[in-house]
Design a protein around this motif. Structure first.
Motif, PDB file in Angstrom:
ATOM      1  N   ALA A 156       0.860  -1.188   0.000  1.00  0.00           N
ATOM      2  CA  ALA A 156       0.000   0.000   0.000  1.00  0.00           C
ATOM      3  C   ALA A 156       0.888   1.227   0.000  1.00  0.00           C
ATOM      4  O   ALA A 156       1.425   1.613   1.024  1.00  0.00           O
ATOM      5  N   PRO A 157       1.101   1.858  -1.172  1.00  0.00           N
ATOM      6  CA  PRO A 157       2.124   2.896  -1.283  1.00  0.00           C
ATOM      7  C   PRO A 157       1.899   4.114  -0.390  1.00  0.00           C
ATOM      8  O   PRO A 157       2.839   4.616   0.195  1.00  0.00           O
ATOM      9  N   VAL A 158       0.700   4.610  -0.280  1.00  0.00           N
ATOM     10  CA  VAL A 158       0.538   5.814   0.535  1.00  0.00           C
ATOM     11  C   VAL A 158      -0.241   5.498   1.804  1.00  0.00           C
ATOM     12  O   VAL A 158       0.265   5.595   2.902  1.00  0.00           O
ATOM     13  N   ASN A 159      -1.487   5.124   1.632  1.00  0.00           N
ATOM     14  CA  ASN A 159      -2.152   4.524   2.769  1.00  0.00           C
ATOM     15  C   ASN A 159      -3.103   3.448   2.277  1.00  0.00           C
ATOM     16  O   ASN A 159      -3.489   3.424   1.107  1.00  0.00           O
ATOM     17  N   ALA A 160      -3.470   2.564   3.182  1.00  0.00           N
ATOM     18  CA  ALA A 160      -4.175   1.360   2.763  1.00  0.00           C
ATOM     19  C   ALA A 160      -5.550   1.685   2.209  1.00  0.00           C
ATOM     20  O   ALA A 160      -6.124   0.904   1.458  1.00  0.00           O
ATOM     21  N   ASP A 161      -6.056   2.869   2.562  1.00  0.00           N
ATOM     22  CA  ASP A 161      -7.378   3.234   2.085  1.00  0.00           C
ATOM     23  C   ASP A 161      -7.338   3.687   0.639  1.00  0.00           C
ATOM     24  O   ASP A 161      -8.328   3.692  -0.068  1.00  0.00           O
ATOM     25  N   ARG A 162      -6.163   4.103   0.231  1.00  0.00           N
ATOM     26  CA  ARG A 162      -6.020   4.712  -1.081  1.00  0.00           C
ATOM     27  C   ARG A 162      -5.782   3.657  -2.162  1.00  0.00           C
ATOM     28  O   ARG A 162      -6.383   3.692  -3.220  1.00  0.00           O
ATOM     29  N   ALA A 163      -4.903   2.757  -1.878  1.00  0.00           N
ATOM     30  CA  ALA A 163      -4.634   1.709  -2.854  1.00  0.00           C
ATOM     31  C   ALA A 163      -3.870   0.606  -2.174  1.00  0.00           C
ATOM     32  O   ALA A 163      -2.967   0.882  -1.381  1.00  0.00           O
ATOM     33  N   SER A 164      -4.215  -0.606  -2.440  1.00  0.00           N
ATOM     34  CA  SER A 164      -3.397  -1.692  -1.924  1.00  0.00           C
ATOM     35  C   SER A 164      -3.515  -2.885  -2.846  1.00  0.00           C
ATOM     36  O   SER A 164      -4.452  -2.985  -3.640  1.00  0.00           O
ATOM     37  N   TYR A 165      -2.542  -3.757  -2.748  1.00  0.00           N
ATOM     38  CA  TYR A 165      -2.477  -4.891  -3.658  1.00  0.00           C
ATOM     39  C   TYR A 165      -1.702  -5.993  -2.970  1.00  0.00           C
ATOM     40  O   TYR A 165      -0.678  -5.740  -2.353  1.00  0.00           O
ATOM     41  N   SER A 166      -2.214  -7.198  -3.034  1.00  0.00           N
ATOM     42  CA  SER A 166      -1.494  -8.308  -2.435  1.00  0.00           C
ATOM     43  C   SER A 166      -1.485  -9.483  -3.391  1.00  0.00           C
ATOM     44  O   SER A 166      -2.468 -10.209  -3.511  1.00  0.00           O
ATOM     45  N   PRO A 167      -0.375  -9.640  -4.118  1.00  0.00           N
ATOM     46  CA  PRO A 167      -0.335 -10.703  -5.123  1.00  0.00           C
ATOM     47  C   PRO A 167      -0.473 -12.097  -4.518  1.00  0.00           C
ATOM     48  O   PRO A 167      -1.043 -12.982  -5.144  1.00  0.00           O
TER      49      PRO A 167
END
Lengths: 220, 667, 314
Positions: free
Chosen positions: B524-535
């Motif tokens: 989650a580059p900035v905050n988890a609410d903004r964008a996140s990804y878990s391959p």
């Protein structure tokens, strides 16, 4: 309704105006073009009415009514009659590569938005952010006139450009003085009527409304 | 020097020396193939891995520097290993190890002399690239740069008996040197007239914005020529197909990255300022390159040429990411610059692995079938399942599909674009959506290209009956490919850990690293609410759902299968020639983007009994830029040639006039 | 958290089970509008059951890829259905894959299907694969532009956050979403092989796109593909509803609103299906090379949506 909601609706309507300008850019059929033009006029009239209502600028009501009367009802009706008489309602234009034209359109939009940014900061109206959209529609209509070869679409492009100018006036200064608007409207009306007569003459001379035949008028 | 824990830079220097030693030994072992194949080449591969280890130590540890008593008097070679060099050494070593192991199997069929020469130049090439990354003064840098360029030239021309290969090599050498001249000038500007060519001095130099811009433009030109930035890309589609496949893999996967390294080093480390318009320029060039590359990749019918064009596309994406970093950094948006830079570095290492994998995969196919032309391949998956399945990993990765590594860097780059409305310059702000659209378009086209690449080579029916006898890759080849494929998977599944490792590099270059607001599992580059990804979660769920569907279908219904002829709407006489060809697959793209290229087609006469069709989509820039330059050069040399008459008197007169002239004016 | 997982599973199951119903509804509406007598609304289920009972016929020389691809396709679509908020906004799986990953899932499924279509090497299969990728390479960036606009508005690429922002924050009108909505409609028509781009009921081989790709499939493999196609339509509809008409989706932790949310979803889907059938009735399928024009327009509209957002809404 709150002030900001009016503003949002005006924003939406002006965005629709831009959307219709793009649709006109890619519309091949003359009939579709006229319909789109009527819708664009309607969006303009609605947004003018809302601006008039929310800011209490009463003269804008007249200009909205003028827009509806002229651009939504009279001119489309006139054009429809014209193409029926000219038997041009099946006319389809071969357009130069629609995506490329649209791409140029996007570039124009970016340009117009950037051009409008400093001007709109000077303006004191609440609707000033629309100025960019208005300029973009003017440029797009111009682009449409450039890409067309047939006479009627060119005139519609000219009228659509006028729509954009109207929007610019409304957004930047709450409209031009009423006298000016009346004058412009009259000019446009007379212009269209004269052009209508011209269409008949063009077709009589060249058997077509394709303006590229005008090249043969060139003196050697 | 403390021998128990030597500095990483010493280790890296030692390994580079070791590689040079391998190179120096190989001509003497020309007749002892077994030693070359069993000892020297595996040692070279292991040395590459060790280089990655040294780089890793440099990446995570302290910066270490070294001055060598080599070179001219008072002008020693200076080496330094900081986080940036360390990261690129990891990239170099990691990818070169896989390619080296593969090459060990691949090169067995070469004759003695070629093998020894290959062994010589290949290891010099590796050492040259390592020294480019380690160099800490302009002198050492240029020497290493030339070593890299020359050795790769000889590698490209390994099959020099073919005229086309010699031509490709010449073109490569020419553009490499035009670029090198620009770099030389760039370093000249950077030292600011003081004659001190160490990087340490340049870091402290105070350049005016004008001279800094000149230095940046020279660097962009010089490194752009190496990287294959449009319009300096013309050598790439010629040189990659000409070179043996492991060489193409190293050149495309690693050597192009040294140019990206140089750009980063010069712009962020050596220059004392970064201007926003540099970023706009780099972003624009990068986007044009990306789109241009991928469009041409789609219309190729030679598999290695296709991959070369795809490398141009990836370089474009890297340069676009670099430009975006510059824009953010100049605008004072540190966190955003960190995302863009992380995405760029991530994509660099991704590309090293998947492009290396694809090139060695085509090498294995070429080895087994002798065919590079897509029109004569097809159905290779049936005879070469190992190569096919491992290449599939690379194909999915380069097409930017989750959960592999290509997707992670694309995701990060798009995230960087998505956070831009915060920029202070409205004009740049407005360009960003257009740029994001171009990146998305290039990414989607890359998937198109890769479906074409994989489908035409590995799937379908054999277009040539001989393909049925193609043998699968040998053990060493499989091992090399496995390593590269594993790299793609690992880089794809562990983005959080990779980004943590990248933190020192971004810290070094822009003074800020990318904070991860998620956990070890969630990126989650900035905050988890903004964008996140878990391959990892993604992969687990998609596998679980797929398996569940499989089990349920089997349980609730049946697993009966009957085999029959293909249906194909009941058409009975299917021949391999009725499949879509490579040209056919590229035709829609050619039709859409026809304004980019010059299409030359030769259609047969309807009464021709043996009709032959040929078509080529050629690069317009070649005819627009290079041919006029070549003609101009030809004309100039013709003019100069008039001086030559073959009569000795005239030559004496020339000398005499020159002498008089010098005496008159050089008083 | 456990409740969240339960909701997640329940929502995905709901999508998987309801998807053929939506297909049946669209077919029925279309038949009505075209003056034909409509097939029963449950016809897609019957087709699926029939296909599952049949033997699968696999062509000689097919690689495992061919048999493997339908499962991947189905798995990807089920996963996509799990990411998009349809009923509840409380999806624990959602942080694992944001809206860009959603586009990636669609791409993954598509690449597998295209590769599988090329596997046997028949003329129609390769032709279908090529055309599918042609449609995709323009539709995918256009879809990305649409979701980017939404994520500009909501300042997030998480679908749950976007829905939260659009549905539950103070009401606001976003002109950029008007552009994005038009672009999304165009992309959805193309990606789901609907009429101006492809004809789902075609039997004319030369005009087929999606159907040409799956010509070699039969039995359970075909059933899975048909089901996944229905699920794709369902997911796209749900995505469109979530982005442009998110009202009704239950807030995080609000279980009382769930029955209402299911009802809202059904009503919205029914209306959307009817609209789709109407549009399909009024349009004719286009020549293949008008498709890039159509999708190029969608792509540029998406870019324009972002520009309008920057001008009007920042």
């Amino acid at each position: 309704m709150s002030q900001s909601l009016y503003l949002q609706v005006v924003n939406l309507l002006s965005a629709l105006l831009l959307l219709i300008a793009f649709a006109m850019l890619s519309q091949r059929r003359v009939v579709g073009l006229i319909t789109l033009f009527a819708w664009q006029g309607l969006a303009l009239a609605l947004s003018t009415t809302i601006v008039a209502y929310s800011t209490g600028q009463h003269h804008l009501y007249y200009s909205a009514a003028l827009t509806v009367g002229l651009k939504v009802i009279a001119m489309p009706w006139f054009f429809f009659r014209l193409i029926r008489q000219l038997d041009a309602h099946r006319e389809v234009e071969t357009l130069f590569n629609v995506p490329t034209t649209m791409l140029v359109g996007i570039v124009l939009v970016v340009f117009a938005f950037n051009l409008a940014q400093p001007i709109s900061q000077m303006s004191g109206t609440v609707t000033r952010s629309i100025l960019g959209i208005a300029m973009a529609s003017v440029l797009l209509s111009f682009l449409m006139m450039i890409t067309r070869t047939k006479a009627i679409p060119q005139v519609i492009g000219f009228l659509a450009m006028e729509n954009g100018l109207f929007l610019a006036a409304t957004s930047a200064t709450y409209g031009m003085p009423l006298v000016v608007e009346l004058g412009v409207a009259l000019d446009v009306l007379v212009g269209v009527l004269i052009l209508g007569i011209f269409f008949f003459h063009i077709r009589e001379t060249f058997d077509s409304l394709d303006l590229k035949h005008m090249e043969s008028l060139k003196e050697r | 020097m403390n021998l128990s824990s030597p500095h990483p830079v010493n280790v890296a220097w030692g390994i580079a020396l070791f590689l040079v030693a391998i190179a120096a030994l190989s001509p003497f072992l020309r007749l002892r193939r077994r030693v070359l194949l069993r000892a020297l080449m595996p040692a070279g591969a292991l040395a590459a891995l060790a280089l990655a280890g040294a780089g890793f130590a440099g990446l995570t540890g302290e910066t270490s520097a070294l001055a060598l008593p080599l070179g001219l008097p008072d002008l020693p070679f200076r080496l330094r290993l900081d986080a940036l060099s360390g990261f690129f050494l990891v990239l170099l070593g990691g990818a070169a190890f896989g390619v080296g192991v593969f090459a060990n199997g691949y090169m067995r069929n070469l004759d003695d002399t070629t093998l020894a020469l290959y062994c010589l130049w290949y290891h010099l090439f590796l050492a040259g690239m390592a020294l480019v990354l380690l160099a800490n003064d302009a002198y050492a840098f240029m020497v290493a740069w030339e070593m890299m360029a020359l050795s790769s030239y000889f590698l490209v021309t390994t099959n020099h008996v073919i005229p086309g290969v010699r031509r490709a090599g010449f073109l490569y050498l020419l553009i490499a040197h035009v670029g090198a001249v620009a770099l030389l000038l760039c370093f000249g500007v950077l030292q600011g007239g003081h004659g001190a060519y160490t990087f340490d001095y340049m870091r402290g130099a105070e350049l005016t914005p004008f001279w800094a811009s000149v230095a940046f433009l020279l660097a962009l030109f010089g490194f752009g020529a190496k990287a294959g930035l449009v319009p300096l890309h013309v050598w790439l589609p010629e040189a990659h197909p000409a070179a043996p496949s492991p060489v193409s893999a190293v050149m495309s996967g690693i050597m192009l990255k040294t140019a990206i390294y140089g750009l980063l080093r010069v712009s962020f480390d050596l220059l004392n300022m970064q201007l926003a318009w540099w970023g706009v320029l780099a972003l624009g060039l990068g986007l044009v390159t990306a789109l241009y590359g991928v469009v041409f990749a789609a219309v190729q019918s030679d598999m290695k040429r296709l991959l070369a064009w795809s490398s141009i596309e990836n370089i474009g994406i890297l340069v676009a990411g670099f430009g975006l970093t510059l824009i953010f950094h100049a605008d004072g948006k540190g966190a955003l610059a960190a995302i863009a830079l992380t995405a760029t570095l991530y994509h660099a290492i991704n590309h090293a692995f998947f492009k290396g994998l694809l090139f060695v995969g085509t090498g294995a196919v070429l080895h087994a079938t002798g065919q590079r032309n897509l029109g004569r391949l097809g159905g290779v998956m049936r005879s070469m399942p190992w190569v096919a399945w491992l290449t599939l990993v690379g194909v999915l990765a380069i097409a930017g599909l989750p959960p592999l590594n290509g997707f992670v860097s694309e995701w990060l780059l798009l995230q960087a674009f998505l956070m831009t409305p915060a920029l202070s310059q409205s004009f740049v702000n407005m360009l960003i959506p257009v740029a994001a659209g171009t990146i998305a378009l290039a990414g989607a086209l890359a998937a198109y290209v890769m479906v074409k690449f994989y489908g035409v080579i590995f799937l379908g029916q054999h277009r040539d009956p001989k393909l049925a006898q193609a043998h699968d890759a040998s053990g060493a080849e499989r091992l090399g490919m496995l390593w590269l494929a594993a790299g793609c998977v690992a880089l794809g599944l562990m983005p959080v850990q990779v980004i943590e490792l990248l933190a020192p590099v971004t810290e070094l270059l822009i003074g800020q690293s990318l904070p991860n607001a998620g956990s070890w599992l969630y990126l989650a580059p900035v905050n988890a609410d903004r964008a996140s990804y878990s391959p990892l979660v993604f992969l687990l769920v998609v596998t679980a759902v797929t398996l569940l569907a499989f089990v349920l279908v089997r349980r609730l219904y049946h697993g009966r299968v009957r085999h029959a002829d293909p249906w194909d709407c009941g058409f009975p006489e299917q021949t391999p020639r009725m499949q879509d060809t490579a040209e056919g697959f590229g035709q829609p793209i050619r039709q859409i983007f026809v304004s980019f290229m010059r299409v030359e087609r030769d259609t047969p006469d309807p009464f021709d009994r043996h009709p032959h069709y040929s078509g080529a989509s050629l690069d317009k820039l070649w005819f627009g830029i290079y041919e006029p330059i070549a003609r101009l050069a030809g004309w100039l040399s013709d003019q100069a040639g008039r001086l030559q008459h073959g009569r000795i008197h005239w030559y004496l007169i020339y000398s005499f006039v020159t002498l008089i002239f010098l005496l008159a004016f050089a008083r | 958290m456990t409740i969240g997982i339960l909701i997640q599973i329940a929502q995905t199951l709901l999508a998987v089970l309801l998807a053929p119903l939506l297909m049946g509804w669209v077919n029925q509406c279309r038949a009505w509008l075209q003056g034909r007598s409509a097939p029963p609304i449950l016809q897609p289920y019957r087709t699926l059951i029939k296909l599952f009972h049949k033997d699968a016929i696999v062509a000689h020389g097919a690689t495992p890829l061919l048999r493997f691809a339908p499962y991947v396709f189905f798995g990807c679509m089920a996963l996509a259905a799990g990411i998009v908020p349809m009923v509840a906004n409380d999806l624990p799986f959602s942080p694992a894959a944001d809206v860009i990953a959603l586009v990636g899932v669609f791409a993954l499924a598509r690449v597998f299907m295209a590769l599988a279509a090329m596997d046997i090497g028949t003329s129609f299969g390769t032709l279908g694969a090529r055309r599918e990728m042609l449609v995709a390479f323009l539709a995918e960036p256009a879809l990305l532009m649409v979701v980017f606009t939404a994520s500009f508005v909501a300042n997030s690429t998480q679908l749950t956050t976007i829905v939260e922002a659009l549905a539950h924050r103070a009401f606001a009108i976003y002109p950029s979403l008007a552009f994005a909505g038009v672009a999304f409609w165009m992309v959805a028509m193309a990606e789901n092989a609907r009429i101006p781009v492809d004809n789902p009921t075609t039997h004319l081989e030369l005009t087929m796109i999606h159907e040409a790709m799956i010509l070699e499939y039969s039995g359970r493999h075909l059933a899975l593909i048909e089901w996944a196609v229905a699920l794709k339509l369902f997911t796209y509809s749900a995505l469109g509803l979530a982005l442009f008409m998110p009202w009704g989706i239950a807030e995080t932790g609000n279980f009382a609103a769930m029955p209402l949310a299911v009802l809202a979803l059904l009503v919205k889907l029914a209306a959307g299906g009817f609209a789709l059938a109407t549009i399909e009735t009024f349009l004719a399928k286009w020549r293949l090379f008008r498709v890039p024009e159509f999708l190029g327009t969608a792509f540029l509209l998406g870019v324009l949506a972002m520009l309008v957002h920057l001008l009007l809404e920042v």
